[in-house]
Design a protein around this motif. Structure first.
Motif, PDB file in Angstrom:
ATOM      1  N   THR A 299       0.704  -0.975   0.174  1.00 16.28           N
ATOM      2  CA  THR A 299       0.042  -0.085  -0.007  1.00 16.28           C
ATOM      3  C   THR A 299       0.731   1.142  -0.074  1.00 16.28           C
ATOM      4  N   PRO A 300       1.391   1.429  -1.195  1.00 20.04           N
ATOM      5  CA  PRO A 300       2.626   2.404  -1.121  1.00 20.04           C
ATOM      6  C   PRO A 300       1.947   3.977  -0.938  1.00 20.04           C
ATOM      7  N   ALA A 301       1.178   4.334  -1.566  1.00 25.04           N
ATOM      8  CA  ALA A 301       0.498   5.647  -1.292  1.00 25.04           C
ATOM      9  C   ALA A 301       0.118   5.949   0.123  1.00 25.04           C
ATOM     10  N   HIS A 302      -0.187   5.194   1.065  1.00 26.95           N
ATOM     11  CA  HIS A 302      -0.803   5.654   2.244  1.00 26.95           C
ATOM     12  C   HIS A 302      -0.736   4.256   3.091  1.00 26.95           C
ATOM     13  N   GLN A 303       0.137   3.759   3.522  1.00 29.32           N
ATOM     14  CA  GLN A 303       0.189   2.387   4.255  1.00 29.32           C
ATOM     15  C   GLN A 303      -0.616   2.092   5.261  1.00 29.32           C
ATOM     16  N   SER A 304      -1.066   0.963   5.021  1.00 32.15           N
ATOM     17  CA  SER A 304      -2.380   0.636   6.021  1.00 32.15           C
ATOM     18  C   SER A 304      -1.697  -0.211   7.071  1.00 32.15           C
ATOM     19  N   PRO A 305      -1.716   0.167   8.341  1.00 30.05           N
ATOM     20  CA  PRO A 305      -2.274   1.448   8.873  1.00 30.05           C
ATOM     21  C   PRO A 305      -1.221   2.408   9.096  1.00 30.05           C
ATOM     22  N   THR A 306      -0.162   2.483   9.060  1.00 32.13           N
ATOM     23  CA  THR A 306       0.853   3.681   9.600  1.00 32.13           C
ATOM     24  C   THR A 306       0.551   4.810   8.896  1.00 32.13           C
ATOM     25  N   GLY A 307       0.153   4.954   7.529  1.00 29.52           N
ATOM     26  CA  GLY A 307      -0.047   6.125   6.823  1.00 29.52           C
ATOM     27  C   GLY A 307       1.129   6.417   6.181  1.00 29.52           C
ATOM     28  N   ILE A 308       2.292   5.801   6.193  1.00 26.75           N
ATOM     29  CA  ILE A 308       3.340   6.097   5.439  1.00 26.75           C
ATOM     30  C   ILE A 308       3.259   6.183   3.911  1.00 26.75           C
ATOM     31  N   THR A 309       4.005   7.067   3.587  1.00 22.10           N
ATOM     32  CA  THR A 309       3.971   7.286   1.900  1.00 22.10           C
ATOM     33  C   THR A 309       5.405   6.833   1.549  1.00 22.10           C
ATOM     34  N   MET A 310       5.231   5.668   0.576  1.00 18.48           N
ATOM     35  CA  MET A 310       6.859   5.077   0.261  1.00 18.48           C
ATOM     36  C   MET A 310       7.361   6.073  -0.791  1.00 18.48           C
ATOM     37  N   PRO A 311       8.680   6.487  -0.413  1.00 20.05           N
ATOM     38  CA  PRO A 311       9.380   7.390  -1.237  1.00 20.05           C
ATOM     39  C   PRO A 311       9.666   6.923  -2.636  1.00 20.05           C
ATOM     40  N   VAL A 312       9.970   7.636  -3.370  1.00 20.67           N
ATOM     41  CA  VAL A 312      10.190   7.362  -4.858  1.00 20.67           C
ATOM     42  C   VAL A 312      11.484   6.443  -4.868  1.00 20.67           C
ATOM     43  N   SER A 313      12.705   6.656  -4.067  1.00 23.45           N
ATOM     44  CA  SER A 313      13.552   5.757  -3.825  1.00 23.45           C
ATOM     45  C   SER A 313      13.482   4.293  -3.414  1.00 23.45           C
ATOM     46  N   ARG A 314      12.445   4.013  -2.837  1.00 23.56           N
ATOM     47  CA  ARG A 314      12.139   2.542  -2.372  1.00 23.56           C
ATOM     48  C   ARG A 314      11.312   2.021  -3.385  1.00 23.56           C
ATOM     49  N   ARG A 315      10.411   2.875  -4.032  1.00 22.64           N
ATOM     50  CA  ARG A 315       9.526   2.362  -5.059  1.00 22.64           C
ATOM     51  C   ARG A 315      10.242   1.976  -6.295  1.00 22.64           C
ATOM     52  N   LEU A 316      11.658   2.549  -6.594  1.00 20.25           N
ATOM     53  CA  LEU A 316      12.379   1.909  -7.754  1.00 20.25           C
ATOM     54  C   LEU A 316      13.036   0.633  -7.243  1.00 20.25           C
ATOM     55  N   GLU A 317      13.413   0.716  -5.852  1.00 19.37           N
ATOM     56  CA  GLU A 317      14.124  -0.401  -5.456  1.00 19.37           C
ATOM     57  C   GLU A 317      13.354  -1.537  -5.427  1.00 19.37           C
ATOM     58  N   LEU A 318      12.141  -1.530  -5.172  1.00 18.20           N
ATOM     59  CA  LEU A 318      10.883  -2.670  -5.023  1.00 18.20           C
ATOM     60  C   LEU A 318      10.681  -2.830  -6.639  1.00 18.20           C
ATOM     61  N   LEU A 319      10.613  -2.076  -7.286  1.00 17.46           N
ATOM     62  CA  LEU A 319      10.283  -2.508  -9.058  1.00 17.46           C
ATOM     63  C   LEU A 319      11.772  -3.082  -9.529  1.00 17.46           C
ATOM     64  N   ASP A 320      12.958  -2.511  -9.284  1.00 16.60           N
ATOM     65  CA  ASP A 320      13.969  -3.371  -9.743  1.00 16.60           C
ATOM     66  C   ASP A 320      13.969  -4.859  -9.163  1.00 16.60           C
ATOM     67  N   TRP A 321      13.580  -5.048  -8.010  1.00 16.46           N
ATOM     68  CA  TRP A 321      13.892  -6.413  -7.426  1.00 16.46           C
ATOM     69  C   TRP A 321      12.799  -7.217  -7.971  1.00 16.46           C
ATOM     70  N   ALA A 322      11.658  -6.545  -8.270  1.00 14.02           N
ATOM     71  CA  ALA A 322      10.578  -7.355  -8.997  1.00 14.02           C
ATOM     72  C   ALA A 322      10.931  -7.849 -10.523  1.00 14.02           C
ATOM     73  N   ALA A 323      11.420  -7.013 -10.959  1.00 11.00           N
ATOM     74  CA  ALA A 323      11.994  -7.414 -12.329  1.00 11.00           C
ATOM     75  C   ALA A 323      12.895  -8.301 -12.354  1.00 11.00           C
ATOM     76  N   GLN A 324      13.820  -8.287 -11.625  1.00  8.74           N
ATOM     77  CA  GLN A 324      14.876  -9.391 -11.401  1.00  8.74           C
ATOM     78  C   GLN A 324      14.489 -10.416 -11.105  1.00  8.74           C
ATOM     79  N   ALA A 325      13.730 -10.643 -10.029  1.00  8.06           N
ATOM     80  CA  ALA A 325      13.243 -11.866  -9.500  1.00  8.06           C
ATOM     81  C   ALA A 325      11.936 -12.356 -10.069  1.00  8.06           C
ATOM     82  N   GLY A 326      11.325 -11.756 -11.182  1.00  9.32           N
ATOM     83  CA  GLY A 326      10.217 -12.090 -11.683  1.00  9.32           C
ATOM     84  C   GLY A 326       8.959 -12.479 -10.631  1.00  9.32           C
TER      85      GLY A 326
END
Length: 525
Positions: A299-326
């Protein structure tokens, strides 16, 4: 899991200079009322930047004299601007350009620009909300909140609702009269051929409107072929499990996180793994150390339940791992339309160059729960599988509702409703924060997630008992839950989730009084 101390950063300075409206004005258009003319002149200046965020508008008396029109006409135009989220204001503080200017999608479809509107009555009674800057210094709100009279005994005795009800769209704000007319119009337009069609992926016109909306509002470049109409986000998560998982696959979920994630994915695999979040949300570094991961739910926009917004750097890290690991990434975008102190980040899907993200959203959250229409934007390779799964499960929604919603999106009714609701929810957010300031007194107030969505998380100071706070919420009729209820294996710091979107301000004031009486060390009379 220990969450860091989190506070809200107020928007730009509260110092406001009165804006000049002595600029040249356009003459009224043919058939345009004086109220509509005043409204258009100010709105266009706001959208063009001539009236910047925070600029104070002249008083209604002053502007009426300058433009030589009746003061009541200016007042009506100001009310309309506040109701649609372009301006805000309270008694004694004047009217000023709102801190959050409607984004590209929510600027379209205004009355008089495209003929009759399905949502033309969306500028109604609840439209005078103020988008107040938030200061978390104890006892010092950035400016006075628009409170009315104290709660009556009948209001104080109002029965409590389930906690989740406080974190829902307020159906009382929805333009039901216009929606009913739209349903009737859709029923009249239906042909026998349309009634006989099987559209497992959803009504094509609605899918086109959803793709257009997501492109403007969430930065997602997609087309109707990638959109699947669902009954809600849970429907989308279930389809992801049904289509993508085998019993040996691992699914990673946030911890604490969405409470329904485990029961939704569990029928498809026993490998549902709660992963403790950190200060930036989903912990990609931890995820990389696990093998056999097929899907992650975030829930990157408004983490449930803490409300944290995932920053762009973490989003790119997540997408890079997802692409590498399938790995497939399910983006649960459950309340992204409602940001109160600044524009939201674009969706995770907007950064998805490898096409690994399944973006799920819901109109049940923006309009009303009983609508039961959501959507998913799926990778192109998965679109046929999702359509087939919808066909096999027989979950296609009502054609009449889909046609009506497509029209609601197209003619600007949806945009107007969201603008209005955004202002109302912002005012209730402010009232919730004021209640918490009353509770803590001179102590520091630590909250997270208050910048957006339908809830915030209050990190309890030392000495507070979460069970007593939850009980105070029950007595006030406000949904309050211990953050520990959202955790599986993680141990979050003491805190409570407070839902405010569907709660009137009288109940929130009542909550503040009840909590203040519970303050540790407070003398009992």
């Amino acid at each position: 899991m220990n969450m860091p101390s989190t506070s809200s950063t107020p928007p730009a300075s509260a110092r406001r200079q009165e804006a000049s409206l002595d600029l040249p004005v356009d003459p009224p258009r043919d058939g345009e009322s004086k109220q509509a003319w005043v409204y258009r002149q100010i709105r266009e200046r706001v959208l063009k930047g001539a009236l910047p965020s925070g600029a104070r508008l002249p008083s209604t008396r002053s502007l009426a004299q300058r433009w030589r029109i009746a003061r009541s006409t200016v007042e009506a135009a100001y009310d309309q601007l506040r109701g649609e989220g372009y301006t805000a204001g309270t008694v004694g503080s004047g009217t000023y350009v709102a801190a959050v200017i409607p984004d590209n999608f929510f600027r379209k479809g205004l009355p008089g620009e495209s003929g009759a509107s399905l949502g033309a009555d969306a500028r109604d009674k609840a439209g005078k909300a103020a988008l107040a800057p938030v200061s978390l210094a104890a006892g010092r709100p950035a400016r006075p909140l628009p409170y009315e009279q104290p709660a009556t005994p009948a209001e104080q005795a109002e029965p409590a609702e389930p906690p989740f009800a406080s974190r829902s769209a307020d159906a009382a704000l929805f333009p039901m009269t216009a929606w009913s007319k739209g349903l009737a119009a859709s029923a009249r337009r239906l042909t026998p051929a349309q009634l006989a069609r099987d559209e497992p992926q959803g009504w094509p016109a609605l899918r086109e409107q959803i793709a257009s909306y997501l492109g403007a509002a969430r930065g997602i470049v997609c087309d109707a072929a990638q959109v699947v109409v669902l009954s809600g986000i849970r429907d989308g998560l279930d389809l992801c499990g049904r289509i993508l998982l085998t019993p040996r696959d691992k699914v990673l979920i946030e911890d604490p996180g969405y409470v329904n994630a485990v029961p939704i994915y569990r029928p498809y695999t026993s490998g549902v793994v709660p992963l403790p979040i950190d200060a930036q949300g989903f912990a990609v570094a931890r995820a990389r150390r696990l093998s056999g991961v097929k899907l992650v739910h975030v829930t990157p926009a408004h983490q449930s339940p803490t409300g944290i917004t995932m920053p762009v750097s973490r989003r790119l890290e997540l997408l890079d791992w997802a692409a590498q690991a399938g790995v497939w990434v399910v983006e649960d975008d459950y309340d992204s339309e409602f940001n109160y102190d600044g524009a939201p980040l674009a969706a995770l899907k907007s950064l998805d160059g490898a096409d690994r993200v399944i973006h799920c959203g819901s109109f049940n959250k923006t309009l009303f729960n009983a609508l039961r229409i959501g959507y998913a934007v799926v990778p192109r390779a998965l679109a046929p599988a999702f359509a087939e799964a919808r066909r096999k499960t027989g979950r296609s929604g009502s054609l009449i509702e889909q046609m009506t919603l497509a029209r609601f999106l197209e003619d600007g009714g949806f945009a107007r409703h969201v603008r209005k609701a955004r202002g109302v929810y912002a005012r209730r957010r402010d009232a919730a924060l004021q209640a918490l300031r009353q509770a803590v007194g001179a102590d520091a107030l630590r909250v997270s997630g208050e910048h957006a969505g339908f809830h915030l998380l209050w990190w309890l100071p030392s000495g507070w008992d979460a069970r007593q706070v939850v009980e105070a919420g029950r007595k006030a009729g406000v949904g309050v839950q211990d953050v520990a209820e959202f955790a599986r294996k993680a141990t979050p710091a003491p805190g409570v989730v407070i839902g405010y979107s569907a709660v009137d301000e009288a109940r929130l004031r009542r909550l503040g009084a009840l909590l203040a009486a519970l303050r540790p060390g407070r003398a009992r009379g």
